[in-house]
Write an enzyme that holds these catalytic residues in place. Structure first.
Site, mmCIF file in Angstrom:
data_model
loop_
_atom_site.group_PDB
_atom_site.id
_atom_site.type_symbol
_atom_site.label_atom_id
_atom_site.label_comp_id
_atom_site.label_asym_id
_atom_site.label_seq_id
_atom_site.Cartn_x
_atom_site.Cartn_y
_atom_site.Cartn_z
ATOM 1 N N LYS A 185 0.892 -1.167 0.000
ATOM 2 C CA LYS A 185 0.000 0.000 0.000
ATOM 3 C C LYS A 185 0.927 1.213 0.000
ATOM 4 O O LYS A 185 1.657 1.462 0.961
ATOM 5 C CB LYS A 185 -0.898 -0.061 1.235
ATOM 6 C CG LYS A 185 -1.387 1.238 1.822
ATOM 7 C CD LYS A 185 -2.348 2.014 0.971
ATOM 8 C CE LYS A 185 -2.827 3.241 1.759
ATOM 9 N NZ LYS A 185 -1.814 4.327 1.810
ATOM 10 N N GLU A 206 7.815 0.288 12.580
ATOM 11 C CA GLU A 206 8.860 1.307 12.670
ATOM 12 C C GLU A 206 8.151 2.640 12.802
ATOM 13 O O GLU A 206 7.497 3.083 11.850
ATOM 14 C CB GLU A 206 9.702 1.247 11.393
ATOM 15 C CG GLU A 206 10.936 2.086 11.441
ATOM 16 C CD GLU A 206 11.839 1.660 12.561
ATOM 17 O OE1 GLU A 206 12.120 2.514 13.407
ATOM 18 O OE2 GLU A 206 12.227 0.477 12.609
ATOM 19 N N CYS A 221 12.403 9.991 10.714
ATOM 20 C CA CYS A 221 12.249 9.387 12.050
ATOM 21 C C CYS A 221 13.531 9.576 12.825
ATOM 22 O O CYS A 221 13.536 9.547 14.049
ATOM 23 C CB CYS A 221 12.007 7.892 11.970
ATOM 24 S SG CYS A 221 10.847 7.427 10.758
ATOM 25 N N GLU A 270 7.306 14.106 19.179
ATOM 26 C CA GLU A 270 7.851 14.137 17.815
ATOM 27 C C GLU A 270 7.127 15.209 17.000
ATOM 28 O O GLU A 270 5.904 15.200 16.906
ATOM 29 C CB GLU A 270 7.667 12.769 17.137
ATOM 30 C CG GLU A 270 8.363 12.722 15.785
ATOM 31 C CD GLU A 270 8.287 11.353 15.119
ATOM 32 O OE1 GLU A 270 7.184 10.781 15.075
ATOM 33 O OE2 GLU A 270 9.321 10.885 14.619
#
Ligand code: UN1
Length: 510
Positions: free
Chosen positions: A188, A262, A296, A398
């Protein structure tokens, strides 16, 4: 919300149209609906329209992957790898074209999109090499005339769900190991960057990967949800937000699926008082503002020794102010736009939180850029907060944008405590000239990746990639460690004694 807009009634004849790839055919969605992929540096520039896929499309893709699974599993691994080596050469050939198209859909500067495609090339060469290894092991058996060994076996149909920030590298981290291990896949694509996945998969087609082995579904959460829920998908590999990852983990747990996650990071660089400050400033700039902070692994905290704090901040801010923000396709640009409206809103809201709630000092940046060339894009000034206390929200959460927080400290132990005291554990770094301090930090920093005299970004494909705590669920991508995601162990016992030997019961006399 993606930058992609629904384009159901799009009549623009000039807009390039792309399809899903199912069972070796390029097909539109059974919904008949489309979405537009627009350039985040200029939203009037439509990169293409893509099928807005639904559960029916996912069912067809999984069925195709299931049908192709037996033949692919039985194809000798060195032969599977041969096709992948061919794929690597195609990616090399088309690197420039793919990089340009990636900058247009994702925004990051051309040098970085070149690096992204290069990472996919490196990953493909390295991982295809496993076609002639995929090592298992032998072990002595407890009984005479008995043999024991252990081999890796493929899992079946794997669902791969990929993010926007590394539009070709991250799909390749998942796709290539899945294939060399003998699995078939449904990808996807990230809804903001579907073209790069389509480019990767077209290259797979050209390389000669058999029909049905690789399938691509474009679209939004509806398609991702159907993939995660599909009973014939045995494994989900996901890179993306912590919130989505948690939902995926819950669904997979209920269905006994293998799941590799992740997710977020809140990475930090420690700058010691003996550090080469100019080098540390350059590293911090790259780590914090490369990819507009949308990694990240981004250096979103700079933890600086009090003795060099003032000097470091002055130099850093002076450099940040000179960063050239703009369209990533232009040679001079150093920092591109952020990916979409929702990302921009979130980043701006954190800039506000930093000033109002946290009461940190805004040393530079802080605004959206809207004039002239910026008017149709999602541009934010590179932003530095100073005098940040470790527990402030900008020091803990974050942000995933061009914002970094400078935090002062007194001793190395204090710095390590600050770095470790967040929900995530992806990457960390220390700048120091002292070997004792460097080794002590490497030992104490609880992250999956740790750098000395370099920023928190820039992992190489032959080492494992992943994080501790809230960053993931214990798996590692890349390296040879990724094989543990995409295979299951099978222990084999061969008794050639010609009689029944009962383990643990027929004890051998010595
Ligand atoms: C990510 O941000 O999700 O180490 C991946 C790096 C890159 C990969 C980052 N090689 O920064």
């Amino acid at each position: 919300m993606a930058k992609a807009k629904e384009a159901k009634n799009s009549t623009k004849s000039k807009t390039a149209t792309y399809q899903n790839y199912i069972g070796g055919e390029w097909v539109k969605s059974s919904s008949g609906e489309w979405f537009e992929n627009v350039n985040p540096a200029d939203t009037s520039d439509v990169v293409g329209r893509f099928p807005k896929s639904n559960a029916e499309d996912v069912n067809a893709a999984v069925e195709a992957a299931k049908t192709a699974a037996t033949r692919w599993r039985r194809t000798p691994a060195p032969k599977r790898a041969e096709i992948l080596f061919r794929l690597a050469r195609i990616l090399e050939r088309d690197k420039n074209k793919f990089s340009r198209e990636m900058t247009r859909e994702m925004g990051k500067v051309l040098k970085e999109t070149g690096g992204d495609v290069q990472e996919a090339i490196d990953c493909t060469y390295f991982t295809a090499g496993e076609g002639r290894r995929l090592h298992g092991f032998t072990a002595p058996a407890e009984m005479p005339n008995k043999f024991a060994m252990c081999v890796r076996q493929p899992i079946g149909v794997c669902g791969l769900i990929t993010p926007f920030n590394f539009p070709m590298a991250i799909p390749s981290w998942k796709l290539i190991p899945a294939l060399v291990c003998g699995n078939t896949v449904v990808i996807k694509s990230g809804e903001d960057v579907p073209l790069s996945t389509v480019n990767l998969v077209k290259s797979c087609e050209e390389a000669g990967i058999p029909k049905g082995v690789v399938n691509v579904i474009n679209g939004f959460g509806e398609a991702g949800e159907a993939l995660v829920n599909h009973k014939d998908v045995r494994l989900i590999s996901f890179t993306g937000s912590t919130d989505t990852g948690r939902i995926i983990a819950e669904v997979c747990a209920r269905q006994n699926k293998i799941v590799s996650l992740e997710m977020g990071g809140k990475n930090a660089i420690i700058i010691m008082d003996d550090a080469d400050i100019d080098n540390a400033v350059e590293g911090s700039l790259w780590g914090a503002f490369g990819t507009s902070g949308q990694r990240c692994t981004a250096s979103s905290r700079l933890v600086v020794h009090k003795k060099v704090y003032k000097k470091f901040v002055e130099k850093l801010v002076e450099r940040v102010k000179r960063l050239k923000v703009g369209n990533g396709l232009e040679e001079k640009t150093e920092v591109g736009p952020v990916i979409n409206q929702a990302a921009m809103d979130k980043i701006l809201s954190y800039i506000e939180i930093g000033q109002k709630e946290d009461k940190a000092k805004l040393a530079c940046g802080g605004n959206r850029l809207t004039k002239n060339d910026y008017k149709n894009g999602y541009f934010i000034e590179p932003t530095v907060f100073t005098d940040v206390a470790p527990m402030m929200r900008v020091g803990q959460e974050e942000i995933f944008g061009p914002v970094t927080s400078v935090i002062p400290f007194g001793t190395l132990d204090e710095a390590i405590e600050i770095v470790n005291n967040v929900a995530y554990g992806l990457s960390s770094a220390i700048y120091t000239q002292d070997v004792n301090q460097a080794f002590y930090a490497m030992q104490e920093l609880y992250t999956g990746i740790c750098y000395v005299n370099s920023a928190t970004i820039g992992a190489e494909v032959h080492l494992p990639f992943g994080g501790t705590k809230g960053t993931g669920n214990g798996h590692r991508e890349a390296g040879t460690q990724v094989l543990d995601i995409f295979t299951e162990w099978k222990s084999l016992y061969i008794d050639y004694s010609g009689k029944l030997q009962k383990a643990q019961i027929d004890l051998v006399e010595i």
